[in-house]
Design a protein around this motif. Structure first.
Motif, PDB file in Angstrom:
ATOM      1  N   PRO A  22     -12.729  62.089  -1.667  1.00  0.00           N
ATOM      2  CA  PRO A  22     -11.840  61.168  -0.952  1.00  0.00           C
ATOM      3  C   PRO A  22     -12.356  59.736  -0.945  1.00  0.00           C
ATOM      4  O   PRO A  22     -11.573  58.790  -1.085  1.00  0.00           O
ATOM      5  CB  PRO A  22     -11.802  61.744   0.464  1.00  0.00           C
ATOM      6  CG  PRO A  22     -12.190  63.177   0.316  1.00  0.00           C
ATOM      7  CD  PRO A  22     -13.165  63.215  -0.817  1.00  0.00           C
ATOM      8  N   ARG A  23     -13.671  59.573  -0.795  1.00  0.00           N
ATOM      9  CA  ARG A  23     -14.257  58.234  -0.762  1.00  0.00           C
ATOM     10  C   ARG A  23     -14.018  57.486  -2.062  1.00  0.00           C
ATOM     11  O   ARG A  23     -13.581  56.328  -2.066  1.00  0.00           O
ATOM     12  CB  ARG A  23     -15.759  58.355  -0.482  1.00  0.00           C
ATOM     13  CG  ARG A  23     -16.525  57.043  -0.518  1.00  0.00           C
ATOM     14  CD  ARG A  23     -18.005  57.308  -0.310  1.00  0.00           C
ATOM     15  NE  ARG A  23     -18.803  56.108  -0.469  1.00  0.00           N
ATOM     16  CZ  ARG A  23     -20.127  56.092  -0.495  1.00  0.00           C
ATOM     17  NH1 ARG A  23     -20.798  57.230  -0.350  1.00  0.00           N
ATOM     18  NH2 ARG A  23     -20.775  54.955  -0.648  1.00  0.00           N
ATOM     19  N   ARG A  26     -10.141  56.765  -2.660  1.00  0.00           N
ATOM     20  CA  ARG A  26      -9.655  55.614  -1.877  1.00  0.00           C
ATOM     21  C   ARG A  26     -10.149  54.302  -2.465  1.00  0.00           C
ATOM     22  O   ARG A  26      -9.383  53.332  -2.602  1.00  0.00           O
ATOM     23  CB  ARG A  26     -10.111  55.736  -0.428  1.00  0.00           C
ATOM     24  CG  ARG A  26      -9.276  56.652   0.443  1.00  0.00           C
ATOM     25  CD  ARG A  26      -9.624  56.509   1.906  1.00  0.00           C
ATOM     26  NE  ARG A  26     -10.991  56.921   2.189  1.00  0.00           N
ATOM     27  CZ  ARG A  26     -11.337  58.148   2.570  1.00  0.00           C
ATOM     28  NH1 ARG A  26     -10.402  59.083   2.714  1.00  0.00           N
ATOM     29  NH2 ARG A  26     -12.601  58.445   2.815  1.00  0.00           N
ATOM     30  N   GLU A  29      -8.341  53.370  -5.728  1.00  0.00           N
ATOM     31  CA  GLU A  29      -6.999  52.863  -5.474  1.00  0.00           C
ATOM     32  C   GLU A  29      -7.069  51.428  -4.967  1.00  0.00           C
ATOM     33  O   GLU A  29      -6.257  50.576  -5.372  1.00  0.00           O
ATOM     34  CB  GLU A  29      -6.284  53.766  -4.480  1.00  0.00           C
ATOM     35  CG  GLU A  29      -4.787  53.553  -4.435  1.00  0.00           C
ATOM     36  CD  GLU A  29      -4.081  54.613  -3.598  1.00  0.00           C
ATOM     37  OE1 GLU A  29      -3.314  55.416  -4.177  1.00  0.00           O
ATOM     38  OE2 GLU A  29      -4.286  54.633  -2.369  1.00  0.00           O
ATOM     39  N   GLU A  30      -8.027  51.129  -4.097  1.00  0.00           N
ATOM     40  CA  GLU A  30      -8.179  49.769  -3.587  1.00  0.00           C
ATOM     41  C   GLU A  30      -8.620  48.800  -4.682  1.00  0.00           C
ATOM     42  O   GLU A  30      -8.183  47.645  -4.713  1.00  0.00           O
ATOM     43  CB  GLU A  30      -9.195  49.765  -2.439  1.00  0.00           C
ATOM     44  CG  GLU A  30      -8.682  50.457  -1.183  1.00  0.00           C
ATOM     45  CD  GLU A  30      -9.788  50.694  -0.159  1.00  0.00           C
ATOM     46  OE1 GLU A  30     -10.940  50.264  -0.416  1.00  0.00           O
ATOM     47  OE2 GLU A  30      -9.496  51.312   0.882  1.00  0.00           O
ATOM     48  N   ALA A  80      -6.194  61.549   0.251  1.00  0.00           N
ATOM     49  CA  ALA A  80      -6.874  60.299   0.576  1.00  0.00           C
ATOM     50  C   ALA A  80      -6.184  59.067  -0.003  1.00  0.00           C
ATOM     51  O   ALA A  80      -6.623  57.944   0.249  1.00  0.00           O
ATOM     52  CB  ALA A  80      -8.319  60.357   0.064  1.00  0.00           C
ATOM     53  N   THR A  81      -5.136  59.251  -0.795  1.00  0.00           N
ATOM     54  CA  THR A  81      -4.500  58.127  -1.487  1.00  0.00           C
ATOM     55  C   THR A  81      -2.990  58.160  -1.281  1.00  0.00           C
ATOM     56  O   THR A  81      -2.430  59.139  -0.808  1.00  0.00           O
ATOM     57  CB  THR A  81      -4.812  58.189  -2.999  1.00  0.00           C
ATOM     58  OG1 THR A  81      -4.406  59.472  -3.520  1.00  0.00           O
ATOM     59  CG2 THR A  81      -6.293  57.985  -3.267  1.00  0.00           C
TER      60      THR A  81
END
Length: 309
Positions: A22-23, A26, A29-30, A80-81
């Motif tokens: 998840p880390r 995310r 995506e950022e 997470a996204t």
């Protein structure tokens, strides 16, 4: 138009899967990555009965000793996204029962709002085929064909009907349905596999083996599509297996995507010039941890976009 860029998710044993997937998802995506990708390595035979990729004497890399399940990894990333596509390059389809794989992919697509890309292949490991127990290795092409048929049926309207060798669905309601038609992309290099792609799939998953070679394969695939009367566009996603710690060789011995970040970006520029839709950058293999993976991914993305990729 800029080439889309994807990032390989952390699946290997140096990562804490529950925290790091998840880390990294995310963060990617950022940063701006368009997609997130997984691969499949079901087991690590010890001693190995065959070399890596079936090549005699080629050792399996130690990092393959523990590779997280691809669908579980994608599920963690999906939660997470919100934007990035979720792809496999590749799922070894004949290691899975076709109906269960189709159902899992449909559920993930529905849950993620229509972001799944089903990248499938036949694989090469005799040990993985023996462990899965679905069908013998010699039937891998036939099983992949049936998997595609079952996926199309399960993802389509009810009642679902399929009569095959591995799966038989007399007549059934099967849900949830995907949020949109899930694209099927195939890893294909030889004539039979390329014909399967042209006739039954939405796209192609080549692996980075040098821009000249990929360009030649892409021309061959387009020529075959024209010969077989295909009019639908073929989506292309190139896998770039990178090594930022490898010392690049000179001249004709140099492998693409090996060396410094600047060298990797130069290779991205060269491969983007072929006209492929997307390049999947897999940096996870030699990163020490999720932080290093994220830092290098950010640097690669920034420099690639600055270079016009």
């Amino acid at each position: 138009m800029a080439t889309r860029l994807g990032l390989g998710l952390p699946q290997m044993r140096q990562y804490s899967i529950g925290d790091d997937v998840p880390r990294v998802a995310r963060a990617a995506e950022e940063i701006g990555y368009d997609s997130l990708w997984v691969f499949e390595r079901a087991l690590f035979p010890e001693p190995a009965t065959q070399g890596l990729y079936g090549i005699e004497g080629l050792p399996w890399p130690d990092r393959y000793r523990a590779v997280a399940d691809p669908l579980v990894t994608l599920t963690l990333a999906a939660a997470a996204t919100r934007r990035a596509e979720l792809g496999s390059s590749v799922l070894v389809a004949p290691l899975h029962l076709p109906f269960q794989l189709a159902k899992a992919l449909a559920t993930l697509d529905a849950a993620s709002g229509g972001r799944v890309v089903a990248g499938l292949g036949t694989g090469w490991s005799l040990d993985e085929y023996a462990a899965s127990g679905v069908r013998p290795f010699e039937e891998r092409g036939r099983v992949l064909d049936e998997t595609i048929e079952v996926c199309r049926a399960v993802w389509g309207p009810d009642p679902v009907v399929h009569e095959g060798t591995v799966a038989r669905i007399a007549s059934a309601v099967v849900g949830p349905k995907p949020a949109r038609p899930i694209p099927i992309l195939l890893a294909a290099g030889n004539g039979r596999a390329l014909r399967r792609l042209v006739d039954h799939a939405d796209g192609w998953l080549p692996a980075g083996a040098g821009a000249e070679q990929i360009a030649a394969q892409w021309r061959r695939l387009r020529d075959m599509a024209e010969e077989r009367g295909r009019t639908e566009r073929i989506r292309t996603v190139l896998r770039a297996n990178t090594s930022v710690r490898a010392k690049p060789c000179e001249g004709t011995d140099r492998r693409p995507f090996q060396g410094s970040v600047d060298q990797i970006v130069a290779d991205l520029v060269e491969h983007a010039g072929i006209g492929l839709d997307e390049i999947l950058v897999d940096l996870q293999g030699e990163a020490r941890d999720a932080q290093e993976l994220t830092d290098v991914a950010a640097e690669v993305f920034e420099k690639a976009r600055a270079a016009g990729v």
